[in-house]
Design an enzyme around this catalytic site. Sequence first.
Site, mmCIF file in Angstrom:
data_model
loop_
_atom_site.group_PDB
_atom_site.id
_atom_site.type_symbol
_atom_site.label_atom_id
_atom_site.label_comp_id
_atom_site.label_asym_id
_atom_site.label_seq_id
_atom_site.Cartn_x
_atom_site.Cartn_y
_atom_site.Cartn_z
ATOM 1 N N ASP A 16 5.063 6.112 38.337
ATOM 2 C CA ASP A 16 5.194 7.564 38.259
ATOM 3 C C ASP A 16 5.635 8.044 36.889
ATOM 4 O OD1 ASP A 16 4.537 8.537 40.998
ATOM 5 O OD2 ASP A 16 6.088 7.078 41.505
ATOM 6 N N ARG A 97 22.898 9.744 37.698
ATOM 7 C CA ARG A 97 22.059 10.868 37.262
ATOM 8 C C ARG A 97 22.691 11.755 36.195
ATOM 9 N NH1 ARG A 97 18.459 7.567 38.491
ATOM 10 N NH2 ARG A 97 17.877 7.422 40.674
#
Length: 400
Positions: A16, A97
């Site tokens: 991806d 993150r």
Amino acid sequence: MGRANKVVLAYSGGVDTSVCIPYLKHQWGVEEIITLAADLGQGDELGPIQEKALRCGAIESLVENAQEDFVRNYAFPAIRANALYENRYPLSTALARPLIAKLLVSAAEKYGADAVAHGCTGKGNDQVRFDLGITALNPNLKILAPAREWGMSREETIAYGEKFGVESPVKKSSPFSIDRNLLGRSIEAGPLEDPYTEPPEEIYLMTKAIKDTPDEPEYVEIGFEGGYPVSLNGQALDPVQLITQLNEKVGNHGIGRLDMIENRVVGIKSREIYEAPALLVLIDAHRDIESLTLTGDVTQYKRGIEDTYGQLIYRGLWYSPLKEALDAFIEETQKRVTGTVRIKLFKGNAQVVGRFSENSIYAPDLATYGSDDQFDHKAAEGFIYIWGLPTRVWSQKTRG
Ligand code: ARG
């Protein structure tokens, strides 16, 4: 389409994020793409990933070793907060993150990019964490999330990539979606989507099956200073070493697995399997050393803070005024949280079996049932009389 000229893309080397490179170029008209891969201890070789990004059309391919930053500045604060989402998940993926967001923003600033990009889809939590982290650190940067918009199936994504020289995955791709870093592994999708299906043993890598664990218990001693884990079995270790060694020991006894249905930020319930051996044990140990060193009211008040802290991390608010305010509270509470916790590892259980602290406020002469008891038993009567007054009055009015 002129969405951006120069973009820093968060890059994992997977299909991806690789397809994002030609897609950003050809579909969205981005001229220059710089990829950034962060080494968070996920165990991938980053050299080949770096070359792959260039082959896919990046003009520059950055690799950052962020393991130390990750453990010291993201995992350890979460441990001090005993942060667990929905009482269970120690946020092993979520904590990475905001760190990646920080690296993206500083690379974008350094290279004069006008946007940053990531390969998250529109259904997950990670897009929220990236987008909010980036916005909090630099509200002027555009955020591009092609996979949120391209609407291609997995096969279409692979086929699109092949047109532009992105190699398709060599091995038959696993049905699972796996995120991995030093703190743990998160596994979802495929057969796990049925909440009644038992996770197959082969998905686990950091934790042994109970049938393969040692038949003798092992003891570990974890040292804390100011709420930070600093040593293992009496040996001072840097944060990365400590997590690495503890993962090994704890996982070897089959400890650190979770199977849960969680509530995502976007409202979907999802079934996730986690392995986070060291992190789970460290939170348990930390909570325990707090029980010896903090007063009961601070511990109780902190519990609410801990829950909010876990939610903040999960929901992408690591960089936020509320998080900073809670950090100030936690910092104050951790000053005395120093000591050692002794844990027995055996057949899937990590049991705290002892704790010691120079700052202990456990008073043996008050706690003892022996003859040297210093507690004034007579005083209890007056205390109960006053404490129980409302109960007495209520009882007289309703039953008397
Ligand atoms: N549910 C976890 C979180 O939101 C992990 C997400 C990534 N999981 C995965 N299997 N790719 O933090």
